[in-house]
Design an enzyme around this catalytic site. Structure first.
Site, PDB file in Angstrom:
ATOM      1  N   LYS A  74       0.926  -1.376   0.149  1.00 17.81           N
ATOM      2  CA  LYS A  74       0.025  -0.139   0.015  1.00 17.81           C
ATOM      3  C   LYS A  74       0.829   1.361   0.133  1.00 17.81           C
ATOM      4  CE  LYS A  74      -3.751  -2.427   2.265  1.00 17.81           C
ATOM      5  NZ  LYS A  74      -4.314  -2.873   3.518  1.00 17.81           N
ATOM      6  N   GLN A 132      -4.604  -1.967   9.494  1.00 14.77           N
ATOM      7  CA  GLN A 132      -4.693  -3.243   9.095  1.00 14.77           C
ATOM      8  C   GLN A 132      -4.975  -4.430  10.097  1.00 14.77           C
ATOM      9  OE1 GLN A 132      -3.089  -3.597   5.849  1.00 14.77           O
ATOM     10  NE2 GLN A 132      -3.766  -5.732   5.985  1.00 14.77           N
ATOM     11  N   ASP A 142     -11.187   2.768   4.390  1.00 11.45           N
ATOM     12  CA  ASP A 142     -11.525   1.318   4.301  1.00 11.45           C
ATOM     13  C   ASP A 142     -12.936   0.956   4.061  1.00 11.45           C
ATOM     14  OD1 ASP A 142      -9.487  -0.409   3.848  1.00 11.45           O
ATOM     15  OD2 ASP A 142      -9.010  -0.712   5.827  1.00 11.45           O
TER      16      ASP A 142
END
Ligand code: NDP
Length: 369
Positions: free
Chosen positions: A129, A173, A196
């Site tokens: 990322k 994460q 997200d």
């Protein structure tokens, strides 16, 4: 029973599905349910239900100059839905857009990543990322905390990022260490920076009619964008989503429903999944089960989006394993009208959608069109 002319499936041997379920190829009538025409997004008619994607994927201008060719294999019937290529073009467009914004108002989008613990796979995802951010010009911030950190410590960093105007997106994460409450932590991310799309409010809005989430989860959004990019009509089609996880299956089903598909979810307790899948014009599979979906499960002409990324032993590979999807690709290619490969299908789209969400967030924060 399968005859000698049944599919030869060298690449699907890791499936637990009985070979007796195969259907001989000569018994399958291939009928195209879809006309698959690959075209730039500007040519896509975004109906009212698509406004959600439209907002969050960025404006149409971002996608207007796309012109890709479809990779197809002469020996197969299905067109290959080339996520790698689509993602590359989207990233180029994002990069151009970031330059335009920087020159116009001096703002660079920022993405903060919170990583807790030492899982190798998580570290790899975060590294990828960060590299993707560097490639397009997004500034990335990373906090890496030890496995035994407290929930309070994680919340403290999230709070700092929430307050930092140079950060437009915050990503925690997953998975988090077991001693942490995932819901508490995801809920602490400001809904305006929840790139997200996992915040309960964003998911709730996604599920409700007449509500618009600020962000749509990246992997399901990538699936829908691929369908759009390849001109697959969703409205009125029967769709089956295999898997109901919070991050892929459930939001994918909600998105398809918003696009006016009639959606069925298959999960680990579903009886006769093959019968249900066989009715679908569109299949999104996110079960994490290598080669589970056989050719005989697929309605001729269906479009297959394979989210699964599953390592299977492969002594011939230098790494000793290779990655396969949930769908037996070799078989599906002979029945479906279009299919995503693994790797090179949905995977690259996930990161492209994260970058897209971060850019959207920065534009929204600075009221930049
Ligand atoms: P989860 O393990 O969280 O969820 C799997 C889902 O599949 C569950 O809902 C489960 O059902 C269902 N399932 C499991 N086995 C079966 C079965 N035999 N038949 C039907 N349904 C089944 O996984 P994720 O959603 O996180 O990920 C799914 C896959 O997608 C994985 O391979 C993962 O690596 C991949 N992935 C790929 C991404 C990408 O960018 N391409 C991003 C994220 C994930 P139940 O709810 O009943 O347990």
């Amino acid at each position: 029973m399968a005859s000698a002319s049944a599919f030869i499936v060298p690449d699907c041997s890791s499936s637990s599905t009985a070979a007796s379920r195969f259907i001989p190829l000569n018994k399958i009538r291939i009928r195209r349910v879809f006309q698959i025409n690959y075209h730039p997004i500007s040519a896509v008619r975004w109906g009212p239900k698509s406004s959600l994607l439209n907002i969050n994927i960025n404006n149409r201008r971002l996608f207007s100059s796309m012109a890709l060719t479809v990779a197809s294999n002469a020996e197969t019937i299905a067109k290959v839905i080339d996520g790698k290529s689509v993602a590359k073009h989207i990233k180029e467009e994002i990069s151009t857009e970031i330059t335009r914004m920087k020159e116009a108002i001096g703002v660079i989008p920022g993405l903060a990543v919170v990583l807790v613990g030492d899982r190798k796979d998580s570290a790899t995802y975060v590294r990828n990322k960060k590299k993707a951010c560097d490639d397009v010009g997004i500034k990335s911030y990373e906090i890496h905390l030890p496995e035994d950190s407290t929930e309070q410590e994680v919340l403290k960093y999230i709070s700092e990022f929430n307050d930092d105007p140079s950060v437009h997106g915050i990503l925690v994460q997953l998975p988090l260490p077991r001693h942490m409450n995932e819901e508490n932590i995801l809920s602490a991310v400001s809904i305006e920076k929840d790139v997200d799309g996992f915040h309960p409010l964003n998911i709730g809005r996604l599920a409700m009619r007449g509500r618009e989430p600020m962000f749509v989860p990246c992997t399901p959004k990538g699936c829908i964008v691929l369908l759009y990019r390849y001109g697959v009509t969703i409205k009125g089609k029967r769709a089956v989503v295999i898997g109901r996880s919070n991050i892929v299956g459930m939001p994918a089903a909600l998105l398809l429903q918003r696009e006016d598909a009639t959606v069925t979810i298959v999960h680990s307790r579903t009886k006769n999944p093959e019968e249900i899948v066989r009715q679908a014009d569109i299949v999104i599979s996110a079960a994490g089960q290598p080669n589970m979906v056989r050719g005989s499960w697929i309605k001729p002409g269906a479009v297959i989006i394979d989210v699964g990324i599953n390592p299977v032993d492969d002594p011939e590979s230098p790494r000793g394993y290779r990655l396969v999807g949930d769908v037996c690709y070799e078989e599906a290619c002979q029945v479906a009208s279009a299919i995503t490969p693994v790797p090179g299908g949905v995977g690259p789209m996930t990161i492209a959608m994260l970058l897209s969400n971060t850019l959207s967030s920065a534009k929204r924060a600075h009221n930049f069109e």
